[in-house]
Write a protein that holds these residues in place. Structure first.
Motif, PDB file in Angstrom:
ATOM      1  N   ASP A 184       2.666  13.467  -7.458  1.00  0.00           N
ATOM      2  CA  ASP A 184       1.428  13.815  -8.169  1.00  0.00           C
ATOM      3  C   ASP A 184       1.487  13.628  -9.677  1.00  0.00           C
ATOM      4  OD1 ASP A 184      -0.364  15.039  -6.018  1.00  0.00           O
ATOM      5  OD2 ASP A 184       1.548  16.080  -5.705  1.00  0.00           O
ATOM      6  N   ARG A 215       6.142  15.294   3.041  1.00  0.00           N
ATOM      7  CA  ARG A 215       6.326  16.255   4.145  1.00  0.00           C
ATOM      8  C   ARG A 215       7.773  16.730   4.229  1.00  0.00           C
ATOM      9  NH1 ARG A 215       3.258  13.062   7.774  1.00  0.00           N
ATOM     10  NH2 ARG A 215       5.084  12.642   9.054  1.00  0.00           N
ATOM     11  N   ALA A 222       2.128   2.724  -0.730  1.00  0.00           N
ATOM     12  CA  ALA A 222       1.358   3.168   0.438  1.00  0.00           C
ATOM     13  C   ALA A 222       0.850   1.995   1.264  1.00  0.00           C
ATOM     14  CB  ALA A 222       0.172   4.017  -0.018  1.00  0.00           C
TER      15      ALA A 222
HETATM   16  C1  LIG Z   1      -0.142  11.737  -4.938  1.00  0.00           C
HETATM   17  C2  LIG Z   1      -0.695  11.245  -3.634  1.00  0.00           C
HETATM   18  C3  LIG Z   1      -2.027  10.879  -3.554  1.00  0.00           C
HETATM   19  C4  LIG Z   1      -2.560  10.428  -2.348  1.00  0.00           C
HETATM   20  N1  LIG Z   1      -3.882  10.074  -2.317  1.00  0.00           N
HETATM   21  C5  LIG Z   1      -4.432   9.638  -1.163  1.00  0.00           C
HETATM   22  C6  LIG Z   1      -5.802   9.241  -1.121  1.00  0.00           C
HETATM   23  O1  LIG Z   1      -6.508   9.251  -2.129  1.00  0.00           O
HETATM   24  N2  LIG Z   1      -6.314   8.835   0.073  1.00  0.00           N
HETATM   25  C7  LIG Z   1      -5.550   8.784   1.204  1.00  0.00           C
HETATM   26  O2  LIG Z   1      -6.074   8.402   2.249  1.00  0.00           O
HETATM   27  N3  LIG Z   1      -4.256   9.151   1.193  1.00  0.00           N
HETATM   28  C8  LIG Z   1      -3.679   9.574   0.044  1.00  0.00           C
HETATM   29  N4  LIG Z   1      -2.360   9.943   0.019  1.00  0.00           N
HETATM   30  C9  LIG Z   1      -1.576   9.916   1.248  1.00  0.00           C
HETATM   31  C10 LIG Z   1      -0.734   8.651   1.499  1.00  0.00           C
HETATM   32  O3  LIG Z   1      -0.435   7.997   0.295  1.00  0.00           O
HETATM   33  C11 LIG Z   1      -1.452   7.670   2.429  1.00  0.00           C
HETATM   34  O4  LIG Z   1      -1.741   8.283   3.650  1.00  0.00           O
HETATM   35  C12 LIG Z   1      -0.631   6.372   2.654  1.00  0.00           C
HETATM   36  O5  LIG Z   1      -1.481   5.357   3.125  1.00  0.00           O
HETATM   37  C13 LIG Z   1       0.510   6.549   3.645  1.00  0.00           C
HETATM   38  O6  LIG Z   1       1.158   5.316   3.825  1.00  0.00           O
HETATM   39  P1  LIG Z   1       2.736   5.185   3.709  1.00  0.00           P
HETATM   40  O7  LIG Z   1       3.050   3.767   3.992  1.00  0.00           O
HETATM   41  O8  LIG Z   1       3.248   5.752   2.464  1.00  0.00           O
HETATM   42  O9  LIG Z   1       3.177   6.116   4.951  1.00  0.00           O
HETATM   43  P2  LIG Z   1       4.552   6.835   5.283  1.00  0.00           P
HETATM   44  O10 LIG Z   1       4.702   8.065   4.493  1.00  0.00           O
HETATM   45  O11 LIG Z   1       5.668   5.852   5.266  1.00  0.00           O
HETATM   46  O12 LIG Z   1       4.244   7.204   6.814  1.00  0.00           O
HETATM   47  C14 LIG Z   1       3.243   8.155   7.156  1.00  0.00           C
HETATM   48  C15 LIG Z   1       3.413   8.560   8.621  1.00  0.00           C
HETATM   49  O13 LIG Z   1       3.076   7.484   9.493  1.00  0.00           O
HETATM   50  C16 LIG Z   1       4.197   7.057  10.247  1.00  0.00           C
HETATM   51  N5  LIG Z   1       4.219   5.598  10.199  1.00  0.00           N
HETATM   52  C17 LIG Z   1       4.161   4.833   9.066  1.00  0.00           C
HETATM   53  N6  LIG Z   1       4.135   3.522   9.381  1.00  0.00           N
HETATM   54  C18 LIG Z   1       4.184   3.454  10.742  1.00  0.00           C
HETATM   55  C19 LIG Z   1       4.205   2.367  11.667  1.00  0.00           C
HETATM   56  N7  LIG Z   1       4.158   1.084  11.250  1.00  0.00           N
HETATM   57  N8  LIG Z   1       4.260   2.659  12.988  1.00  0.00           N
HETATM   58  C20 LIG Z   1       4.294   3.949  13.425  1.00  0.00           C
HETATM   59  N9  LIG Z   1       4.282   5.016  12.596  1.00  0.00           N
HETATM   60  C21 LIG Z   1       4.232   4.780  11.268  1.00  0.00           C
HETATM   61  C22 LIG Z   1       5.410   7.664   9.555  1.00  0.00           C
HETATM   62  O14 LIG Z   1       6.456   7.905  10.458  1.00  0.00           O
HETATM   63  C23 LIG Z   1       4.846   8.949   8.994  1.00  0.00           C
HETATM   64  O15 LIG Z   1       4.810   9.958   9.952  1.00  0.00           O
HETATM   65  C24 LIG Z   1      -1.765  10.367  -1.185  1.00  0.00           C
HETATM   66  C25 LIG Z   1      -0.409  10.725  -1.274  1.00  0.00           C
HETATM   67  C26 LIG Z   1       0.126  11.150  -2.474  1.00  0.00           C
HETATM   68  C27 LIG Z   1       1.581  11.521  -2.542  1.00  0.00           C
END
Ligand SMILES: Cc1cc2nc3c(=O)[nH]c(=O)nc-3n(C[C@H](O)[C@H](O)[C@H](O)COP(=O)(O)OP(=O)(O)OC[C@H]3O[C@@H](n4cnc5c(N)ncnc54)[C@H](O)[C@@H]3O)c2cc1C
Ligand code: FES
Ligand code: FES
Lengths: 172, 287
Positions: free
Chosen positions: A46, B35, B105
């Motif tokens: 954040d 998490r 993300a």
């Molecule tokens: C400061 C901050 C601001 C944010 N703002 C927003 C926002 O404005 N809008 C929003 O929608 N989200 C927001 N998020 C949440 C997050 O960034 C999003 O949900 C993001 O798209 C998650 O993608 P990731 O690749 O980082 O997922 P990860 O953290 O790598 O994975 C998320 C989950 O999905 C599972 N997973 C990931 N990829 C796969 C795959 N290919 N197959 C099966 N399971 C999988 C993982 O095991 C985990 O349980 C925010 C987060 C933070 C920290």
């Protein structure tokens, strides 16, 4: 516990470290490598105080595992000044009094550097959006934004005599 | 905890299928590491998919785009062909968090995290995106709206992961858009969101539409009744009013610190209306 061996590059130096699987890159930098320039404000993505550049992309080191650093190129605040010569952004932050306690400053500097590398002529709005993930609780954002815009202006100057650089996209 | 960074999808599936206890895929880590940090998840095994090179790519062929599950939101924004074809999907991914978060993300992670407020999901649903799932028994394609069962729950079975998000080739005179409401301009979770995709005929009459709402039910919804309000019209004021009413009628929101049921119900209609105007103008080539 079993530790992971990681070879990576940090500020251009080949670096090796071992870490636990669940250790973040921020923990590795601070606690194992003694690079305490990157700060932990929140640990949850954040505040941006832990910002580093990985393979050219600005990221939060608190949301990346140390193990993920294998074979990457990492840039931290420690690599920003050239010896005792400050980076132009660092100098402008001083000139504009764009810091108070300084905890947010390394993150702002690294984030601003990554913006100016992509876009040497950002608008105020572009600077504010780019830096939206960096929080400052003391200084307010105005001086920081002005320091970044002023740096961009200065850094463009020498280029002015040449052909103006094509406008780059702002997105990361 | 164990950390694996396999080089192929096959190896990732093998590790996933053979693992015991809490095993998590690591894409951008912007949900997973938060998490873990807060103690909500204590994985015994983490499988990092960012070393699987086909999963780090955006590929295009006659059937459309394949966005690898490790592709970041920033990489999507930088892909000019994708941004031109599906601006709504790309813009929805560019709303996720800050520059730092967007650098990591993924939209597959956004979907698998199964938050009702996930920004890219209504946009993907509106665009008719499919998830390419890979597991021990091979591949299957499932419509994005069918992936989430409820907050934090997906239909993925043991050993299955998302390999890519598939976006169709965009039909002629088609436009998409996604809008969300948050109390400030950046860095917040949607109070409500609306994704719209419309196709028009040569006279500007809507021949097909998909309408999807976020943060107003336990999962992102595909609202057929709202789409019907647009089909056969020129997406004029009367059609937009009918669309907004159908969206508000479909909303089943909760009260929480971000918004009340009443506000969410109302704003779902307002956002759908505004997104439909953008989608229509994009389909007309105006913007
Ligand atoms: C400061 C901050 C601001 C944010 N703002 C927003 C926002 O404005 N809008 C929003 O929608 N989200 C927001 N998020 C949440 C997050 O960034 C999003 O949900 C993001 O798209 C998650 O993608 P990731 O690749 O980082 O997922 P990860 O953290 O790598 O994975 C998320 C989950 O999905 C599972 N997973 C990931 N990829 C796969 C795959 N290919 N197959 C099966 N399971 C999988 C993982 O095991 C985990 O349980 C925010 C987060 C933070 C920290
Ligand atoms: S410590 Fe990483 S974002 Fe706050
Ligand atoms: S100077 Fe103290 S937080 Fe920014």
């Amino acid at each position: 516990m079993f530790q992971i061996q990681v070879s990576t590059s940090i500020n251009g130096d080949d670096t090796e470290f071992s870490c636990e699987a669940d250790e973040t890159l921020l923990d590795v930098l601070r606690d194992r490598l003694g690079m305490t320039g990157s700060k932990e404000g929140c640990g949850t993505g954040d505040c941006g105080a832990c910002s580093v550049i990985v393979d050219g992309r600005l990221v939060c080191s608190c949301l990346m595992l140390g193990a993920e650093a294998q074979d990457r190129e990492i840039e931290t605040i420690e690599g920003m000044a050239d010896g005792t010569d400050l980076h132009p952004l660092q100098q402008k932050f001083l000139d504009h009094a764009a810091l108070q306690c300084g905890v947010c400053t390394p993150g702002f500097l690294v984030a601003a550097k990554s913006l100016l590398e992509r876009n040497d002529d950002p608008t105020e709005e572009e600077v504010r959006y780019w830096l939206a993930g960096n929080l400052c609780r003391c200084t307010g954002y105005d001086k920081i934004v002005r320091a970044v815009l002023d740096t961009a202006k200065d850094m463009r100057k020498p280029a002015k005599t040449k052909k103006p650089a094509a406008k780059k996209r702002v997105k990361a | 905890m164990q950390y694996h960074a396999p080089a192929t999808v096959k190896d990732a599936v093998k590790l996933l299928a053979g693992s015991k206890g809490n095993t998590q895929i690591l894409a951008g880590g912007t949900d997973l590491l938060v998490r873990m940090r807060s103690g909500f998840s204590e994985p015994e095994t983490i499988i990092d998919i960012k070393r699987i090179s086909p999963m780090c790519k955006i590929a295009r062929d006659g059937k459309g785009f394949s966005i690898g599950a490790a592709v970041s939101s920033s990489e999507m924004s930088e892909n000019a062909a994708l941004a031109k074809a599906w601006p709504g999907v790309v813009e929805s991914a560019a709303l996720i968090g800050s520059t730092q978060i967007q650098g990591r993300a993924t939209i597959a992670g956004n979907l698998c995290n199964a938050s009702p407020a996930a920004d890219s999901v209504p946009a993907m649903v509106a665009a008719g995106a499919k998830a390419l799932i890979r597991g021990p028994k091979g591949k299957r394609k499932v419509a994005v709206e069918k992936i989430c069962k409820g907050p934090g729950k997906t239909i993925l079975k043991k050993g299955e992961l998302l390999e890519a998000i598939l976006l169709p080739a965009k039909p002629a005179r088609t436009g998409d858009a996604y809008l969300r409401f948050i109390p400030r301009t950046e860095m917040d979770i949607a109070v409500a969101g609306a994704g719209i995709c419309v196709t028009l005929d040569a006279k500007g009459v809507c021949t097909a539409a998909r309408v999807s709402l976020g943060a107003i039910a336990p999962t992102v919804l595909l609202v057929d009744k709202a789409a019907k309000a647009l089909v056969g019209t020129r997406i004029d004021d009367a059609a937009l009013d009918a669309l907004a009413a159908a969206c508000s009628a479909a909303a089943r929101p909760i009260n929480d610190k971000r918004g009340t049921k009443e506000f969410r119900t109302h704003i779902a209609g307002v956002l759908a209306r505004r997104a439909a105007i953008i989608a229509r103008d994009r389909a007309l080539g105006k913007v």
